[in-house]
Write an enzyme that holds these catalytic residues in place. Structure first.
Site, mmCIF file in Angstrom:
data_model
loop_
_atom_site.group_PDB
_atom_site.id
_atom_site.type_symbol
_atom_site.label_atom_id
_atom_site.label_comp_id
_atom_site.label_asym_id
_atom_site.label_seq_id
_atom_site.Cartn_x
_atom_site.Cartn_y
_atom_site.Cartn_z
ATOM 1 N N ARG A 40 0.822 -1.217 0.000
ATOM 2 C CA ARG A 40 0.000 0.000 0.000
ATOM 3 C C ARG A 40 0.855 1.266 0.000
ATOM 4 O O ARG A 40 0.585 2.218 -0.741
ATOM 5 C CB ARG A 40 -0.924 0.026 1.219
ATOM 6 C CG ARG A 40 -2.098 -0.910 1.145
ATOM 7 C CD ARG A 40 -2.889 -0.903 2.452
ATOM 8 N NE ARG A 40 -4.064 -1.746 2.359
ATOM 9 C CZ ARG A 40 -5.269 -1.327 1.973
ATOM 10 N NH1 ARG A 40 -5.440 -0.062 1.654
ATOM 11 N NH2 ARG A 40 -6.284 -2.165 1.908
ATOM 12 N N TYR B 237 0.512 -13.601 -0.063
ATOM 13 C CA TYR B 237 1.162 -13.311 -1.341
ATOM 14 C C TYR B 237 2.429 -12.486 -1.105
ATOM 15 O O TYR B 237 2.578 -11.833 -0.072
ATOM 16 C CB TYR B 237 0.237 -12.596 -2.321
ATOM 17 C CG TYR B 237 -0.482 -11.366 -1.802
ATOM 18 C CD1 TYR B 237 0.137 -10.116 -1.788
ATOM 19 C CD2 TYR B 237 -1.803 -11.443 -1.360
ATOM 20 C CE1 TYR B 237 -0.531 -8.985 -1.345
ATOM 21 C CE2 TYR B 237 -2.479 -10.333 -0.915
ATOM 22 C CZ TYR B 237 -1.848 -9.100 -0.907
ATOM 23 O OH TYR B 237 -2.511 -7.991 -0.465
#
Length: 393
Positions: free
Chosen positions: A107, A214
């Site tokens: 992010r 992930y």
């Protein structure tokens, strides 16, 4: 300030993407962020082609790909017995089909890229400014911040998140708690079994819980998110979702899932909430964007993607409603933007709820879910056409 300037409230991914898209379309932009610096809470984001196509048009996709990871597959498992149920190949054929790649990115990396690009494009980004008032006038709108500064422009777009104060201009609703809570954590990739070979997005679905894993940061970090329904929430407790519940709920899962739990941070957890869709989020010279307009549960990994779609749609609408001198008819542009976006985002919101329910079923319902997933052909992308194939703006 110009009476035609776009003022953006909120410096998250939706707000910075909007500032960048508007500048690329020739608009003057001022973005106001209440925090002293541009920061994002949390770790990973999944960017599907409906978002990466926009990022390419904005000129930042190459940087996002460099900072992130192109996973090989999206793989679904049963979290109790560990069986693989189905996988989506995220290969060249997938990219050609949808016109863009699937990428996972931190992010904060995505936000840094958007901030740098928006500033480089000429947007004014201001931190430490908490918006207190929005006053609309016949030909302009004025925003006043807590330090007494006034900013005047042609339109205001509020990208101020799930708890948006600007949303009160459109609805008196409140966030809807799902009863689920998320724990997040990242660990060095070399500390994870499999190490450099961990290139897929893994989803483990179980009764009232799931785990997503992930890689991030060019494969150097491994992102893990554990989510579960809190028994204490169901009992009506005021405090719920604590670490003891995490251990209790995940105790019955398979070994690969339990092995991930130590990598989840225990000092903070995130109750998962959304809101009911609203029919419109534009009024005269003020509009909502991203989570302020359509907060959604995370099961489709579309929160940031939909905010990026919003940014593209808003910029395109402003261009369509600009005159020969470049001045934008902002009320009609915002009305068109919201009318275009509201039905789509409402569908994503409602589908995310259904998808989450399907992930978390037990008993016979879980058996049926697993059967349906297992029968899916790995090259069958039909169910996702409406979501990943949509082109905004």
């Amino acid at each position: 300030m110009s009476n035609d300037r776009l003022i953006v409230i909120g410096g998250g991914i939706g707000g910075t993407a909007t500032a960048l898209a508007a500048r690329r379309a020739g608009r003057e932009v001022t973005l106001l962020e209440q925090a002293p610096a541009f920061t994002e809470v949390g770790a990973g984001l999944q960017m599907a082609p409906n978002a990466t196509r926009v990022l390419r048009r904005l000129g930042v996709l190459d940087r996002v790909l460099e900072a992130g990871v192109r996973p090989g597959h999206l793989v679904f498992h049963n979290a109790v017995d560990g069986r693989e149920l189905t996988r989506v190949r995220l290969d060249r054929a997938y990219e050609e089909h949808f016109g863009g790649p699937y990428v996972v990115v931190h992010r904060s990396d995505l936000l840094d890229i958007l901030v740098d690009a928006a500033v480089g494009a000429g947007a004014e980004l201001v931190t430490g400014r908490r918006v207190e008032e929005i006053d609309q006038h016949p030909d302009s709108v004025t925003v006043r911040t807590g330090d007494g500064t006034a900013y005047t422009g042609g339109a205001v777009v509020a990208a101020d998140g799930l708890h948006s104060r600007t949303r009160a201009l459109f609805s008196d609703d409140e966030p809807v708690q799902s009863g689920y809570v998320a724990y997040r954590g990242t660990v060095p990739i070399e500390d994870v079994a499999g190490g450099a070979n961990l290139r897929d997005v893994l989803v483990w679905m179980g009764p009232g819980l799931h785990l997503v894993q992930y890689p991030l940061r060019s494969g150097s970090l491994y992102n893990q998110v554990g989510v579960f329904r809190s028994p204490r929430f169901d009992d009506g407790a005021e405090r719920w979702g604590g670490p003891d519940e995490l251990e209790q709920v995940f105790a019955a899962t398979c070994e690969p899932v339990r092995r991930a739990l130590p990598g989840l941070g225990r000092e903070r957890w995130w109750p998962m909430a959304d809101r009911e869709p609203i029919a419109s989020w534009a009024k005269d010279r003020v509009a909502l964007l991203g989570d302020a307009a359509h907060p959604m549960l995370q099961y489709l990994a579309q929160g940031a993607c939909q905010a990026i779609e919003d940014a593209a749609a808003l910029a395109a609408s402003a261009t369509r409603h600009s005159g020969p001198d470049g001045t934008v008819a902002w009320p009609s542009a915002l009305e068109e933007y919201a009318a275009e976006r509201a039905p789509r985002t409402a569908r994503v919101q409602s589908t995310a709820r259904v998808w989450g329910e399907m992930w978390h079923v037990d008993g016979v319902a879980a058996l049926l879910r697993d059967e349906v997933f297992s029968r899916r052909a790995t090259d069958d992308l039909g169910a996702a056409e409406w979501l990943w194939g949509h082109r905004a703006g």
